[in-house]
Design a protein around this motif. Structure first.
Motif, PDB file in Angstrom:
ATOM      1  N   ASP A 177      63.648  30.758 -58.048  1.00 15.89           N
ATOM      2  CA  ASP A 177      63.511  29.673 -59.336  1.00 15.89           C
ATOM      3  C   ASP A 177      64.038  29.835 -60.092  1.00 15.89           C
ATOM      4  OD1 ASP A 177      63.079  27.818 -61.017  1.00 15.89           O
ATOM      5  OD2 ASP A 177      60.823  28.041 -61.159  1.00 15.89           O
ATOM      6  N   PHE A 178      65.854  29.869 -59.773  1.00 10.39           N
ATOM      7  CA  PHE A 178      66.437  30.131 -61.532  1.00 10.39           C
ATOM      8  C   PHE A 178      67.129  29.383 -62.400  1.00 10.39           C
ATOM      9  CE2 PHE A 178      68.648  32.103 -57.914  1.00 10.39           C
ATOM     10  CZ  PHE A 178      69.404  33.055 -57.878  1.00 10.39           C
ATOM     11  N   ASN A 179      66.007  28.184 -62.250  1.00 14.65           N
ATOM     12  CA  ASN A 179      65.741  27.436 -63.651  1.00 14.65           C
ATOM     13  C   ASN A 179      64.759  26.713 -64.077  1.00 14.65           C
ATOM     14  OD1 ASN A 179      65.187  24.947 -61.765  1.00 14.65           O
ATOM     15  ND2 ASN A 179      66.840  24.116 -61.896  1.00 14.65           N
ATOM     16  N   ASP A 180      63.431  27.372 -63.729  1.00 11.38           N
ATOM     17  CA  ASP A 180      62.441  27.363 -64.265  1.00 11.38           C
ATOM     18  C   ASP A 180      62.026  26.143 -64.600  1.00 11.38           C
ATOM     19  OD1 ASP A 180      60.157  28.292 -65.761  1.00 11.38           O
ATOM     20  OD2 ASP A 180      60.998  28.451 -67.331  1.00 11.38           O
ATOM     21  N   ASP A 181      62.487  25.657 -63.569  1.00  9.93           N
ATOM     22  CA  ASP A 181      60.723  24.382 -62.750  1.00  9.93           C
ATOM     23  C   ASP A 181      59.951  24.713 -62.056  1.00  9.93           C
ATOM     24  OD1 ASP A 181      62.446  24.583 -60.376  1.00  9.93           O
ATOM     25  OD2 ASP A 181      63.096  22.225 -61.232  1.00  9.93           O
ATOM     26  N   ASP A 182      59.311  25.216 -61.065  1.00  9.98           N
ATOM     27  CA  ASP A 182      58.287  25.726 -60.484  1.00  9.98           C
ATOM     28  C   ASP A 182      58.956  25.008 -59.040  1.00  9.98           C
ATOM     29  OD1 ASP A 182      57.352  26.878 -62.512  1.00  9.98           O
ATOM     30  OD2 ASP A 182      55.370  25.997 -62.811  1.00  9.98           O
ATOM     31  N   THR A 222      63.898  34.947 -66.159  1.00 15.62           N
ATOM     32  CA  THR A 222      64.222  36.385 -66.718  1.00 15.62           C
ATOM     33  C   THR A 222      64.635  35.717 -65.260  1.00 15.62           C
ATOM     34  OG1 THR A 222      62.598  38.203 -66.028  1.00 15.62           O
ATOM     35  CG2 THR A 222      61.639  36.366 -64.573  1.00 15.62           C
ATOM     36  N   ILE A 223      64.910  37.272 -65.288  1.00 13.23           N
ATOM     37  CA  ILE A 223      66.449  37.509 -64.544  1.00 13.23           C
ATOM     38  C   ILE A 223      65.792  38.316 -62.893  1.00 13.23           C
ATOM     39  CG2 ILE A 223      66.709  39.654 -64.915  1.00 13.23           C
ATOM     40  CD1 ILE A 223      69.629  37.482 -63.638  1.00 13.23           C
ATOM     41  N   GLU A 224      64.712  38.047 -63.229  1.00 10.20           N
ATOM     42  CA  GLU A 224      63.405  38.720 -62.074  1.00 10.20           C
ATOM     43  C   GLU A 224      63.192  38.174 -60.480  1.00 10.20           C
ATOM     44  OE1 GLU A 224      62.389  41.984 -61.989  1.00 10.20           O
ATOM     45  OE2 GLU A 224      63.581  42.445 -63.836  1.00 10.20           O
ATOM     46  N   SER A 225      63.347  36.636 -61.892  1.00 11.74           N
ATOM     47  CA  SER A 225      63.300  35.217 -60.800  1.00 11.74           C
ATOM     48  C   SER A 225      63.787  35.194 -59.363  1.00 11.74           C
ATOM     49  CB  SER A 225      63.163  33.877 -60.924  1.00 11.74           C
ATOM     50  OG  SER A 225      63.886  33.651 -62.665  1.00 11.74           O
ATOM     51  N   ALA A 226      65.821  35.803 -60.158  1.00  9.43           N
ATOM     52  CA  ALA A 226      66.625  35.037 -59.436  1.00  9.43           C
ATOM     53  C   ALA A 226      67.052  36.568 -58.491  1.00  9.43           C
ATOM     54  CB  ALA A 226      67.871  35.369 -60.326  1.00  9.43           C
ATOM     55  N   TYR A 227      66.464  37.946 -58.469  1.00 10.51           N
ATOM     56  CA  TYR A 227      66.353  38.238 -56.660  1.00 10.51           C
ATOM     57  C   TYR A 227      65.247  38.491 -56.299  1.00 10.51           C
ATOM     58  CZ  TYR A 227      70.523  40.388 -59.196  1.00 10.51           C
ATOM     59  OH  TYR A 227      71.976  40.233 -59.564  1.00 10.51           O
ATOM     60  N   ILE A 228      65.093  37.796 -55.056  1.00  9.53           N
ATOM     61  CA  ILE A 228      64.698  37.518 -54.478  1.00  9.53           C
ATOM     62  C   ILE A 228      63.996  38.483 -53.077  1.00  9.53           C
ATOM     63  CG2 ILE A 228      64.951  34.857 -54.898  1.00  9.53           C
ATOM     64  CD1 ILE A 228      66.642  35.409 -51.655  1.00  9.53           C
ATOM     65  N   TRP A 229      64.755  39.590 -53.227  1.00  6.77           N
ATOM     66  CA  TRP A 229      64.197  40.920 -52.465  1.00  6.77           C
ATOM     67  C   TRP A 229      63.849  42.140 -52.843  1.00  6.77           C
ATOM     68  CZ3 TRP A 229      64.768  39.731 -47.049  1.00  6.77           C
ATOM     69  CH2 TRP A 229      65.775  39.226 -46.702  1.00  6.77           C
ATOM     70  N   SER A 230      62.248  42.818 -52.772  1.00  3.79           N
ATOM     71  CA  SER A 230      62.028  43.572 -53.089  1.00  3.79           C
ATOM     72  C   SER A 230      62.740  45.117 -53.882  1.00  3.79           C
ATOM     73  CB  SER A 230      60.576  44.102 -52.670  1.00  3.79           C
ATOM     74  OG  SER A 230      60.863  45.254 -51.019  1.00  3.79           O
ATOM     75  N   ASP A 231      63.728  45.520 -53.326  1.00  4.27           N
ATOM     76  CA  ASP A 231      64.534  46.246 -53.315  1.00  4.27           C
ATOM     77  C   ASP A 231      65.807  45.708 -54.611  1.00  4.27           C
ATOM     78  OD1 ASP A 231      66.937  44.718 -51.427  1.00  4.27           O
ATOM     79  OD2 ASP A 231      66.563  45.942 -50.272  1.00  4.27           O
ATOM     80  N   LYS A 232      65.912  44.439 -54.772  1.00  2.00           N
ATOM     81  CA  LYS A 232      66.866  44.413 -55.574  1.00  2.00           C
ATOM     82  C   LYS A 232      67.802  44.705 -55.399  1.00  2.00           C
ATOM     83  CE  LYS A 232      64.189  43.846 -59.905  1.00  2.00           C
ATOM     84  NZ  LYS A 232      62.961  44.091 -59.058  1.00  2.00           N
ATOM     85  N   ARG A 233      68.218  44.041 -53.722  1.00  3.32           N
ATOM     86  CA  ARG A 233      69.862  44.504 -53.607  1.00  3.32           C
ATOM     87  C   ARG A 233      71.067  43.320 -54.042  1.00  3.32           C
ATOM     88  NH1 ARG A 233      68.352  42.269 -47.695  1.00  3.32           N
ATOM     89  NH2 ARG A 233      65.909  44.149 -47.898  1.00  3.32           N
ATOM     90  N   ASN A 234      72.156  44.285 -54.192  1.00  2.00           N
ATOM     91  CA  ASN A 234      73.156  42.757 -54.976  1.00  2.00           C
ATOM     92  C   ASN A 234      73.308  41.704 -54.220  1.00  2.00           C
ATOM     93  OD1 ASN A 234      73.362  45.996 -55.705  1.00  2.00           O
ATOM     94  ND2 ASN A 234      75.746  45.467 -54.957  1.00  2.00           N
ATOM     95  N   MET A 235      73.277  40.680 -55.391  1.00  4.49           N
ATOM     96  CA  MET A 235      72.995  39.275 -55.428  1.00  4.49           C
ATOM     97  C   MET A 235      74.551  38.490 -54.527  1.00  4.49           C
ATOM     98  SD  MET A 235      72.312  36.498 -57.192  1.00  4.49           S
ATOM     99  CE  MET A 235      70.873  36.329 -57.761  1.00  4.49           C
TER     100      MET A 235
END
Length: 271
Positions: A177-182, A222-235
């Motif tokens: 969720d990149f824009n926090d609208d659920d 939060t930037i956490e929501s932009a990284y959708i993999w648990s290993d925070k691989r490069n987007m």
């Protein structure tokens, strides 16, 4: 092409114009007007390696008086007379029209409901064909209806529009969720593409994005929501934006989206 349904307008896409009282009224065309057209293929064609035989029906969704959008989605309700032609991955065979030829897209189908979504970092403002899909038609069936339905955020949207803060205020975020609208939809994919464009590179490392999260994604909580993999691989476009679109179309028609190891999209986490 034989027009099956004309002037089909999704909720929120039609802006009514009231003419002032003069001796003669002025007709004003509605904005972002969708229509559906079909034609029978007189010879076989190949679409992305998939052969479509002659006699198949090509169904196109078009837009006129387009005001410009970075994200577009629609849902097609097909009567029981139609069987959607699928590729080897059980996804609808789709031809992309000139309106979105430079955009990312995804399509999914279940029980004769077809969801289509497209995203881009820049606005598409041309008129004409958005996309075409292909069906077999049972001429003996009485249910040959085709209609466009609303799905979440069907209105064409530009990424510059403000998003309301919802989940962040409640103490959690949703992965993807990149824009926090659920809601995880094409707007999130467009935000991802826009952020990647700002890097001038093909990928955005987490270590860089966390330093300036709102520079890359202005509406993110939060930037956490932009990284959708648990290993925070490069987007990248492939591992983030396309995954978002595939997730959205699948869930829009009731399909389960396969969560491979480490994929967190759609899950809620405390902040």
């Amino acid at each position: 092409m034989k027009k099956i349904i004309s002037s089909l307008v999704a909720s929120g896409m039609l802006i009514a114009a009231v003419a002032p009282t003069y001796a003669s009224a002025i007709n004003i065309s509605p904005l972002n007007e969708l229509s559906v057209e079909s034609s029978v293929l007189t010879e076989g064609i190949t679409v992305d390696g998939n052969y479509i035989p002659s006699g198949s029906l090509a169904v196109s969704v078009n837009i006129s008086n387009n005001t410009g959008f970075t994200s577009f989605s629609t849902k097609v309700d097909l009567g029981s007379a139609y069987d959607v032609l699928l590729d080897n991955d059980n996804k609808p065979v789709v031809s992309v029209g000139s309106v979105i030829e430079d955009s990312l897209y995804s399509c999914s189908e279940k029980d004769n409901f077809l969801a289509f979504v497209t995203s881009s970092a820049v606005e598409a403002d041309d008129n004409g064909e958005i996309f075409t899909f292909y069906v077999n038609k049972d001429e003996n069936s009485n249910d040959a209806s085709i209609a466009l339905l609303d799905i979440a955020n069907t209105t064409p949207i530009s990424i510059g529009e403000n998003a309301s803060i919802m989940s962040g205020a409640l103490g959690y975020y949703i992965s993807g969720d990149f824009n926090d609208d659920d809601i995880i939809d094409g707007r999130d994919a467009s935000a991802c593409l826009s952020g990647l464009n700002k890097t001038g590179q093909s990928e955005l490392p987490y270590s860089i994005a966390q330093l300036m999260p709102t520079y890359y994604f202005p509406n993110i909580y939060t930037i956490e929501s932009a990284y959708i993999w648990s290993d925070k691989r490069n987007m990248t476009i492939t591992n983030t934006a396309q995954v978002i679109l595939n997730y959205y179309t699948a869930t829009s028609v009731g399909n389960l989206y396969p969560h491979t190891d480490g994929l967190l999209i759609g899950y809620a986490f405390p902040i």
